[in-house]
Design a protein around this motif. Structure first.
Motif, mmCIF file in Angstrom:
data_model
loop_
_atom_site.group_PDB
_atom_site.id
_atom_site.type_symbol
_atom_site.label_atom_id
_atom_site.label_comp_id
_atom_site.label_asym_id
_atom_site.label_seq_id
_atom_site.Cartn_x
_atom_site.Cartn_y
_atom_site.Cartn_z
ATOM 1 N N ILE A 74 0.828 -1.207 0.000
ATOM 2 C CA ILE A 74 0.000 0.000 0.000
ATOM 3 C C ILE A 74 0.859 1.253 0.000
ATOM 4 C CG2 ILE A 74 -1.625 1.330 1.419
ATOM 5 C CD1 ILE A 74 -2.890 -1.376 2.212
ATOM 6 N N LEU A 75 1.973 1.222 0.707
ATOM 7 C CA LEU A 75 2.894 2.357 0.685
ATOM 8 C C LEU A 75 3.449 2.606 -0.717
ATOM 9 C CD1 LEU A 75 4.902 1.801 3.977
ATOM 10 C CD2 LEU A 75 3.748 3.916 3.350
ATOM 11 N N LEU A 76 3.757 1.539 -1.436
ATOM 12 C CA LEU A 76 4.364 1.671 -2.764
ATOM 13 C C LEU A 76 3.342 2.000 -3.844
ATOM 14 C CD1 LEU A 76 6.816 -1.375 -2.576
ATOM 15 C CD2 LEU A 76 7.463 1.039 -2.579
ATOM 16 N N VAL A 77 2.167 1.385 -3.765
ATOM 17 C CA VAL A 77 1.165 1.529 -4.823
ATOM 18 C C VAL A 77 0.282 2.755 -4.613
ATOM 19 C CG1 VAL A 77 -0.837 0.409 -5.884
ATOM 20 C CG2 VAL A 77 1.167 -0.943 -5.286
ATOM 21 N N ARG A 78 0.064 3.156 -3.357
ATOM 22 C CA ARG A 78 -0.780 4.296 -3.005
ATOM 23 C C ARG A 78 -2.196 4.134 -3.551
ATOM 24 N NH1 ARG A 78 2.721 6.761 0.482
ATOM 25 N NH2 ARG A 78 1.495 8.654 0.353
ATOM 26 N N PRO A 79 -2.905 3.066 -3.200
ATOM 27 C CA PRO A 79 -4.244 2.841 -3.743
ATOM 28 C C PRO A 79 -5.287 3.712 -3.057
ATOM 29 C CG PRO A 79 -3.752 1.149 -2.141
ATOM 30 C CD PRO A 79 -2.514 2.016 -2.233
ATOM 31 N N ASN A 80 -6.486 3.775 -3.671
ATOM 32 C CA ASN A 80 -7.598 4.418 -2.977
ATOM 33 C C ASN A 80 -8.188 3.434 -1.970
ATOM 34 O OD1 ASN A 80 -9.402 2.676 -4.389
ATOM 35 N ND2 ASN A 80 -9.481 4.120 -6.093
ATOM 36 N N MET A 81 -9.240 3.849 -1.277
ATOM 37 C CA MET A 81 -9.757 3.017 -0.195
ATOM 38 C C MET A 81 -10.367 1.708 -0.709
ATOM 39 S SD MET A 81 -8.899 4.697 2.442
ATOM 40 C CE MET A 81 -9.767 3.846 3.746
ATOM 41 N N VAL A 82 -11.053 1.773 -1.837
ATOM 42 C CA VAL A 82 -11.646 0.552 -2.398
ATOM 43 C C VAL A 82 -10.562 -0.436 -2.790
ATOM 44 C CG1 VAL A 82 -13.045 -0.384 -4.283
ATOM 45 C CG2 VAL A 82 -13.716 1.759 -3.162
ATOM 46 N N GLN A 83 -9.541 0.072 -3.471
ATOM 47 C CA GLN A 83 -8.436 -0.794 -3.891
ATOM 48 C C GLN A 83 -7.699 -1.364 -2.690
ATOM 49 O OE1 GLN A 83 -6.455 2.151 -6.206
ATOM 50 N NE2 GLN A 83 -7.684 1.785 -8.049
ATOM 51 N N ALA A 84 -7.535 -0.549 -1.642
ATOM 52 C CA ALA A 84 -6.880 -1.038 -0.426
ATOM 53 C C ALA A 84 -7.706 -2.146 0.223
ATOM 54 C CB ALA A 84 -6.677 0.110 0.561
ATOM 55 N N GLY A 85 -9.039 -1.988 0.215
ATOM 56 C CA GLY A 85 -9.887 -3.044 0.744
ATOM 57 C C GLY A 85 -9.723 -4.351 -0.013
ATOM 58 N N ILE A 86 -9.566 -4.255 -1.324
ATOM 59 C CA ILE A 86 -9.341 -5.450 -2.145
ATOM 60 C C ILE A 86 -8.008 -6.099 -1.780
ATOM 61 C CG2 ILE A 86 -8.958 -6.279 -4.499
ATOM 62 C CD1 ILE A 86 -10.919 -4.108 -5.423
ATOM 63 N N ILE A 87 -6.981 -5.274 -1.573
ATOM 64 C CA ILE A 87 -5.675 -5.804 -1.159
ATOM 65 C C ILE A 87 -5.814 -6.544 0.174
ATOM 66 C CG2 ILE A 87 -3.347 -5.164 -0.384
ATOM 67 C CD1 ILE A 87 -3.430 -2.882 -2.412
ATOM 68 N N GLY A 88 -6.582 -5.970 1.103
ATOM 69 C CA GLY A 88 -6.792 -6.628 2.384
ATOM 70 C C GLY A 88 -7.501 -7.967 2.247
ATOM 71 N N LEU A 89 -8.497 -8.031 1.368
ATOM 72 C CA LEU A 89 -9.204 -9.292 1.148
ATOM 73 C C LEU A 89 -8.289 -10.326 0.494
ATOM 74 C CD1 LEU A 89 -12.679 -7.989 -0.079
ATOM 75 C CD2 LEU A 89 -12.104 -8.943 2.161
ATOM 76 N N LEU A 90 -7.424 -9.868 -0.412
ATOM 77 C CA LEU A 90 -6.455 -10.790 -1.021
ATOM 78 C C LEU A 90 -5.491 -11.329 0.039
ATOM 79 C CD1 LEU A 90 -5.608 -8.908 -4.350
ATOM 80 C CD2 LEU A 90 -6.938 -11.009 -4.099
ATOM 81 N N ALA A 91 -5.066 -10.435 0.950
ATOM 82 C CA ALA A 91 -4.193 -10.885 2.043
ATOM 83 C C ALA A 91 -4.913 -11.902 2.920
ATOM 84 C CB ALA A 91 -3.735 -9.689 2.876
ATOM 85 N N GLY A 92 -6.207 -11.663 3.180
ATOM 86 C CA GLY A 92 -6.979 -12.621 3.956
ATOM 87 C C GLY A 92 -7.098 -13.961 3.254
ATOM 88 N N ALA A 93 -7.232 -13.932 1.926
ATOM 89 C CA ALA A 93 -7.293 -15.180 1.157
ATOM 90 C C ALA A 93 -5.976 -15.939 1.229
ATOM 91 C CB ALA A 93 -7.648 -14.871 -0.295
ATOM 92 N N VAL A 94 -4.865 -15.203 1.175
ATOM 93 C CA VAL A 94 -3.559 -15.853 1.292
ATOM 94 C C VAL A 94 -3.409 -16.516 2.654
ATOM 95 C CG1 VAL A 94 -1.063 -15.418 1.396
ATOM 96 C CG2 VAL A 94 -2.435 -14.328 -0.384
#
Length: 214
Positions: free
Chosen positions: A85-105
């Motif tokens: 998130i620090l490197l990509v600087r996503p918006n809140m929706v995109q950050a939520g998707i990253i969090g869900l992907l992390a949860g899937a991992v």
């Protein structure tokens, strides 16, 4: 003849005045389009997030199995999505998707199933919100450390709450999680801070300018 020549001069002047303006507008639209693409969540950003999450999973299964600081272990999954998130600087929706992907991992690793979807989703949202808050004290920029620490605490705290709510964990065991969450947050700060600046330079993210402008 004089009037016709005057009309021709006026037409040429009008055409000459409009052409640069049109060209300037086209250049402005091109620059704006390039900026929009640069700030967007493009394919390269997705690849970077995927690579970092995969690296976090591998590190948690290997290094995380024997790295132990007085009973506390780093959480490489949280550290890697904070770094992403620090490197990509996503918006809140995109950050939520990253969090869900992390949860899937996390579902592929030993642990309590499904709880990580909630904890990592909220941790990623917290990280995305905090990178937009200036945290400079003099010349020191504390954004990476503070954002990673608080995001890890949010993720770990929500994980602990979910253990109590959904799995019926005892209150005594929940109290034991408090120092674990805080120490994990401190370790994650060190990991993310150590990796962020060199990775940002390699990827040409200009860390100092981006953090200051967030």
């Amino acid at each position: 003849m004089a009037e016709q020549s005057k009309r021709e001069v006026n037409v040429k002047a009008a055409a000459g005045g409009k052409a640069p303006a049109a060209q300037g507008g086209a250049r402005q639209r091109t620059v704006q389009g390039a900026d929009a693409r640069k700030k967007g969540f493009d394919v390269s950003a997705l690849i970077l997030v995927a690579v970092l999450l995969a690296a976090g999973a591998v590190l948690k299964m290997t290094v995380g199995s024997f790295v132990n600081f007085f009973g506390m272990k780093p959480n490489f999954i949280i550290a890697m999505y904070c770094l992403a998130i620090l490197l990509v600087r996503p918006n809140m929706v995109q950050a939520g998707i990253i969090g869900l992907l992390a949860g899937a991992v996390c579902q592929l690793l030993p642990g309590s199933p499904y709880i990580n979807f909630v904890s990592e989703f909220l941790g990623a949202l917290c990280m995305a919100a905090l990178i937009r808050v200036p945290m400079k004290v003099g010349r020191a920029n504390l954004q990476t450390i503070v954002a990673t620490f608080l995001s890890t605490v949010v993720s770990g705290g929500m994980f602990t709450v979910c253990l109590f709510v959904f799995l019926g964990a005892s209150a005594s065991s929940l109290v034991a999680y408090v120092p674990i969450v805080l120490c994990t947050a401190l370790i994650n700060c060190v990991i993310v801070q150590a990796l962020y600046i060199p990775l940002a330079k390699v990827l040409k993210k200009e860390p100092a300018k981006q953090v200051a402008a967030a």
